[in-house]
Scaffold this active site. Sequence first.
Site, PDB file in Angstrom:
ATOM      1  N   ASP A  13       0.867  -1.195   0.000  1.00 12.09           N
ATOM      2  CA  ASP A  13       0.000   0.000   0.000  1.00 12.09           C
ATOM      3  C   ASP A  13       0.895   1.234   0.000  1.00 12.09           C
ATOM      4  OD1 ASP A  13      -2.506   1.435   0.157  1.00 12.09           O
ATOM      5  OD2 ASP A  13      -1.986   1.904   2.223  1.00 12.09           O
ATOM      6  N   SER A  14       0.289   2.369  -0.346  1.00 17.25           N
ATOM      7  CA  SER A  14       1.034   3.621  -0.303  1.00 17.25           C
ATOM      8  C   SER A  14       1.392   3.999   1.138  1.00 17.25           C
ATOM      9  CB  SER A  14       0.192   4.735  -0.910  1.00 17.25           C
ATOM     10  OG  SER A  14      -0.993   4.875  -0.161  1.00 17.25           O
ATOM     11  N   CYS A  76      -4.176  -1.531  -2.296  1.00 17.81           N
ATOM     12  CA  CYS A  76      -4.314  -0.083  -2.462  1.00 17.81           C
ATOM     13  C   CYS A  76      -5.179   0.103  -3.708  1.00 17.81           C
ATOM     14  CB  CYS A  76      -2.924   0.506  -2.673  1.00 17.81           C
ATOM     15  SG  CYS A  76      -2.918   2.252  -3.072  1.00 17.81           S
ATOM     16  N   GLU A 161      -3.738   9.142   7.748  1.00 19.14           N
ATOM     17  CA  GLU A 161      -2.268   9.074   7.823  1.00 19.14           C
ATOM     18  C   GLU A 161      -1.730   9.945   8.966  1.00 19.14           C
ATOM     19  OE1 GLU A 161       0.321   7.477   5.855  1.00 19.14           O
ATOM     20  OE2 GLU A 161      -1.299   6.181   5.172  1.00 19.14           O
ATOM     21  N   CYS A 195     -11.140   2.564  -0.801  1.00 24.82           N
ATOM     22  CA  CYS A 195      -9.794   2.977  -0.387  1.00 24.82           C
ATOM     23  C   CYS A 195      -9.497   2.240   0.902  1.00 24.82           C
ATOM     24  CB  CYS A 195      -9.742   4.481  -0.154  1.00 24.82           C
ATOM     25  SG  CYS A 195      -8.161   5.010   0.557  1.00 24.82           S
ATOM     26  N   HIS A 197      -7.667   2.855   3.294  1.00 30.98           N
ATOM     27  CA  HIS A 197      -7.545   3.666   4.514  1.00 30.98           C
ATOM     28  C   HIS A 197      -8.899   3.881   5.200  1.00 30.98           C
ATOM     29  CE1 HIS A 197      -3.619   4.730   2.942  1.00 30.98           C
ATOM     30  NE2 HIS A 197      -3.351   5.463   4.010  1.00 30.98           N
TER      31      HIS A 197
HETATM   32  N1  DGL Z   1      -5.039   3.141   0.623  1.00 34.46           N
HETATM   33  C1  DGL Z   1      -4.976   3.656  -0.656  1.00 34.46           C
HETATM   34  C2  DGL Z   1      -6.113   3.295  -1.552  1.00 34.46           C
HETATM   35  O1  DGL Z   1      -6.726   2.271  -1.302  1.00 34.46           O
HETATM   36  C3  DGL Z   1      -4.136   4.804  -0.885  1.00 34.46           C
HETATM   37  C4  DGL Z   1      -4.577   6.127  -0.805  1.00 34.46           C
HETATM   38  C5  DGL Z   1      -3.524   7.144  -1.131  1.00 34.46           C
HETATM   39  O2  DGL Z   1      -2.327   6.878  -1.005  1.00 34.46           O
HETATM   40  O3  DGL Z   1      -3.958   8.219  -1.504  1.00 34.46           O
HETATM   41  O4  DGL Z   1      -6.414   3.966  -2.516  1.00 34.46           O
END
Ligand code: DGL
Length: 284
Positions: A13-14, A76, A161, A195, A197
Amino acid sequence: MLTESFFPIGVFDSGYGGLTILKEIVQKLPQYDYVYLGDNARTPYGNRSFETVYHYTLEAVKWFFSQNCHLIILACNTASAKALRTIQQRDLPLLAPLKRVLGVIRPSVEAVEKFTITQNIGILGTVGTVLSNSYPLEIQKLFPHLTVTQESCPMWVPLVENNEHKNEGANYFVQKNIENLFQKNSKIDTVILGCTHYPLLVDKILKFLPQNVHLLSQGEIVAKSLEDYLFRHPEIENFCSKNQKREFFTTETVELFEKQATLFFEEKVSAKRISLGYSEVKIL
Ligand code: DGL
């Protein structure tokens, strides 16, 4: 150092969001070894261009290969939306034809139809995921009768974050985006959190979501889909070692990652730092 018998499943993931997916995967499939990488130094990916997300994701995939991973999950949505197809179609055949990279969008889309009665689906995602149109396109392919309405939530990842997701201030952004989504289409009865997150914001999301709207949990769906995939692909499953070991890596400072990741993963996490973006990837 990795030993000969360590062939982990890679989860990328990012940042921290993919840990919400890994948590569910580990719960369903605890026997396997896993390596998690969060590209925290370059998060968020959500507002970045296709080229940048593709470039960053490919660097991560190559790093997973260097760690003996035969199967990598892009946990992600942004990377799945912007990089997965090119990596699967263009890079994998040249770099590692026997290895596999999977995303989180397809399994979520496959699951969606059984929950909706009104045939109206809502997608909450990053700007990148929404602009890529990946969800509407994938849903269209499988279930052309469904209507898909999207809303991008550019503040939600930064809130998570920065560990602001439980605070009062987050209410404003969550309420605003949910109201926008339902103003666009009040018939939505099933929402995908597009997402990884966003599960961290679930209490607030449920607070503002109209009653009787079904919220899909991407972690559980991806974990189930991985279980099915491994069952259907013994040639890949044979390359996934089973020592119940988990390793965590970040491209940012270890101290911060360990503190935050422990919250996301709900288990104590110790991590190592790596750098991406150089011709040679090394463990620092
Ligand atoms: N968790 C990510 C997603 O599912 C990343 C979001 C991001 O880095 O902007 O898109």
